[in-house]
Write an enzyme that holds these catalytic residues in place. Sequence first.
Site, short mmCIF file in Angstrom:
data_model
loop_
_atom_site.label_atom_id
_atom_site.label_comp_id
_atom_site.label_asym_id
_atom_site.label_seq_id
_atom_site.Cartn_x
_atom_site.Cartn_y
_atom_site.Cartn_z
N ARG A 164 2.36 10.30 -6.64
CA ARG A 164 2.74 11.45 -7.46
C ARG A 164 2.21 11.27 -8.88
NH1 ARG A 164 7.39 11.27 -8.66
NH2 ARG A 164 8.13 9.45 -7.53
N TYR B 155 -2.48 14.18 -2.12
CA TYR B 155 -1.46 13.18 -1.79
C TYR B 155 -0.08 13.79 -1.53
CZ TYR B 155 2.20 9.81 -2.29
OH TYR B 155 3.35 9.11 -2.07
N LYS C 135 8.94 17.44 -2.22
CA LYS C 135 9.49 17.28 -3.57
C LYS C 135 9.47 18.60 -4.35
CE LYS C 135 10.64 13.36 -2.63
NZ LYS C 135 10.35 11.97 -2.85
N HIS D 260 17.90 13.67 -4.25
CA HIS D 260 16.96 12.67 -3.73
C HIS D 260 17.76 11.56 -3.04
CE1 HIS D 260 13.31 9.85 -4.76
NE2 HIS D 260 13.18 10.37 -3.57
N SER E 177 12.33 6.46 -6.14
CA SER E 177 11.21 6.31 -5.21
C SER E 177 10.87 4.84 -5.00
CB SER E 177 9.99 7.05 -5.76
OG SER E 177 10.32 8.40 -5.97
N CYS F 186 12.64 2.51 -3.72
CA CYS F 186 13.75 1.60 -4.03
C CYS F 186 14.72 1.45 -2.88
CB CYS F 186 14.47 2.06 -5.30
SG CYS F 186 13.46 1.82 -6.77
N ASP G 170 15.40 10.82 2.73
CA ASP G 170 14.84 11.09 1.39
C ASP G 170 15.55 12.22 0.63
OD1 ASP G 170 12.75 10.27 -0.48
OD2 ASP G 170 11.83 12.23 -0.16
N ARG H 273 1.61 4.95 3.05
CA ARG H 273 2.74 5.64 3.70
C ARG H 273 2.51 5.85 5.19
NH1 ARG H 273 7.29 7.32 0.25
NH2 ARG H 273 6.62 6.61 -1.78
P1 GTP Z 1 10.52 6.98 -1.38
O1 GTP Z 1 10.03 7.36 -0.03
O2 GTP Z 1 9.41 6.71 -2.35
O3 GTP Z 1 11.50 7.94 -1.97
O4 GTP Z 1 11.18 5.54 -1.29
P2 GTP Z 1 12.44 4.89 -0.57
O5 GTP Z 1 13.59 4.87 -1.52
O6 GTP Z 1 12.68 5.47 0.76
O7 GTP Z 1 12.00 3.37 -0.47
P3 GTP Z 1 11.85 2.39 0.79
O8 GTP Z 1 13.08 2.29 1.62
O9 GTP Z 1 10.62 2.73 1.50
O10 GTP Z 1 11.70 0.97 0.06
C1 GTP Z 1 10.66 0.64 -0.77
C2 GTP Z 1 10.55 -0.85 -0.97
O11 GTP Z 1 11.81 -1.45 -1.28
C3 GTP Z 1 10.00 -1.55 0.24
O12 GTP Z 1 8.95 -2.39 -0.16
C4 GTP Z 1 11.16 -2.37 0.75
O13 GTP Z 1 10.73 -3.54 1.34
C5 GTP Z 1 12.01 -2.61 -0.50
N1 GTP Z 1 13.44 -2.72 -0.14
C6 GTP Z 1 14.18 -1.81 0.54
N2 GTP Z 1 15.46 -2.24 0.72
C7 GTP Z 1 15.54 -3.46 0.13
C8 GTP Z 1 16.59 -4.42 -0.02
O14 GTP Z 1 17.73 -4.24 0.43
N3 GTP Z 1 16.30 -5.57 -0.72
C9 GTP Z 1 15.04 -5.79 -1.22
N4 GTP Z 1 14.83 -6.93 -1.89
N5 GTP Z 1 14.02 -4.91 -1.08
C10 GTP Z 1 14.26 -3.77 -0.42
C1 SPV Z 2 8.78 9.68 -3.51
O1 SPV Z 2 7.86 9.38 -4.30
O2 SPV Z 2 9.99 9.71 -3.86
C2 SPV Z 2 8.47 9.98 -2.10
C3 SPV Z 2 7.08 10.10 -1.72
O3 SPV Z 2 9.38 10.16 -1.30
S1 SPV Z 2 6.39 11.63 -2.17
O4 SPV Z 2 6.66 12.60 -1.11
O5 SPV Z 2 4.99 11.44 -2.32
O6 SPV Z 2 6.99 12.10 -3.40
MN MN Z 3 11.39 10.11 -2.27
#
Ligand code: GTP
Ligand code: SPV
Ligand code: MN
Length: 619
Positions: free
Chosen positions: A92, A232, A241, A261, A283, A285, A308, A401
Amino acid sequence: MTDIVVGNSDKLKPAVEEALKSAPTQHQRLLDWVREVAALTEPETIHWVDGSQEEWDRLTSELVDAGTFVRLNEDEFPNSFAAFSDPEDVARVEERTFICSSTREGAGPTNNWVDPEEMKATLTEKYRGCMRGRTLYVIPFVMGHLGAKDPKFGVELTDSAYVVCSMRIMATIGQDVLRTMEEKDAFFVEALHSVGAPLDEGQDDVAWPCNPDKYIVQFPEDRAIWSFGSGYGGNALLGKKCYALRIASAIAHDEGWLAEHMLILKVTDPQGETHYISAAFPSACGKTNFAMIEPTIEGWKAEMVGDDISWITFDDEGKPRVINPEAGLFGVAPGTGWTTNPNAMRGVAKGNTIFTNVALTDNGGVWWEGMTDEVPEHLIDWKGQDWTPDSGRPAAHPNSRFCTPIEQCDIVAPEYSDPDGVPLSAIVFGGRRKTTVPLVSESFDWNHGVFQGATLSSETTAAAKGQVGVVRRDPMAMLPFIGYNAGDYLQHWVDIAKKYGEENMPKIFYVNWFRRTPDGGFAWPGFGENSRVVKWIVERLQGTAGGKETPVGIVPNVEDLDLTGLDADPKDTEAALAVNVDEWKEELPGIDEWFEKLGDHVPAEVKEQRDALGARLDG
Ligand code: GTP
Ligand code: SPV
Ligand code: MN
């Protein structure tokens, strides 16, 4: 509303005229708008997306021929493809994202703003002729259930087949949507997208067309989206989003609900009692990972409703209900592996998946950092270069992704497809902080929880262009997605409880999976072990778990957490749970600066919470 879009109807190609004449719809506003956009953008032809399997087969084959897609090894990843973006179009672009409300104040201090008329004039020139040599795809879509009482329709016009295929996974699209929209003579959000890369006659296309000059623009009052220059995910799949968060948050503000979110997790305790929890983490996290958690404690079961986005409405009695408006997962690949998130791995292995910016294995599969413990000896990295473990660079882009249908996830809860959604018991906020913020705390009341969300802070990640690892305030993990003034958004949160009754509101918790020990390691093992925190949260809802009052909220004592079988140093768990008054005092100037930035729209109720925190820390 598209009054500024002035195209030249004389320039419509014969195939475009033909497609308009044989359009599969009588929806006049849609027909007028498509004609107008075609006259402005001058595509070669128009394709009305029906969402069928034949259409997917044809478009994916065309994308393979064009070099945009690599078809993966059918045995390992059936009907799946890898795409590789322009190296400058990987995330983004918050600096190029605009909320064009009629006044600057309407967009508030956290959003980029340009006068809507000026923005429309600028973009009209960008769009002029921008689809030359390309197909204009018309994608009717609905966010949420087509059978909902008030289905939230949209139509995306795009010149990207990659977007069409991705939208087919992420939303309900096509013929049925169009028919229902027509029957109801329903409103739809106009969502215009172009990669901004017209082709001259005879000019060869590139695998990932895009334009360095990007604009991701929301007109909240018109409920319209104009996106230009990027292919993207979050910039181009406009249902996600742009609509389900930025435009929907503005609609929700007007209508008295919340567009957030947040993932949606269903947990069932050993007695069979079920709770639904929505959690907002910024994002990259941990939302997808938490939504697909595999509990490590006996007798607890977790299922996923969403990973999400949460749309939270309130029923006739004021009770909160939540739906996931999406149909797919657009998850971060790196860090997703058989040990950390086996449910995601099993889901993508079923096929029907589009991977973007991952690495390719020598046998036509995909790989990314953290997928397997064993690192392949040779890969083609996301930039198309040979890669070996000693290359000294990541094989997959950190924001690579997977895009996969939600129904392929083994642990998707059957209620996912209930148009009325599920009852919501708790809201969890969380950020990525190395220090200060404890593993989990429970807010004292609604307004304290709103304060916790309003001051949520997190290190930036690769999900948005820019520096990674910088701590910033990210209210309710919505900083890049609030479609109006952030102070008014916080007021809306405060007002929701007044409107529907605090006794109806979900309980609010605040977590941090990312606290570090002095040696730099994670203090808490995270992932499946987070089920121990879930158990404490559920037992707090049930009134059975203990906790101690701290200045920042109610935090479990070590013995209040079920740590049976946990492979972790008890000292680290203590450290993860610690509330250090001095560290928190150091937080206050940052919070004050943040509220100053938000200006006079910050609710009095939230400012009172700041003073109360200060007093508790001094006490
Ligand atoms: P968006 O799709 O961008 O909104 O992200 P999301 O919040 O769904 O993030 P996602 O669950 O894909 O996690 C992103 C990163 O955080 C990955 O690299 C995971 O490995 C890391 N992660 C997720 N949960 C944990 C956790 O409990 N502990 C740690 N140390 N890392 C974590
Ligand atoms: C984020 O960035 O929080 C995502 C991926 O979930 S995107 O759809 O590209 O915004
Ligand atoms: Mn997201």
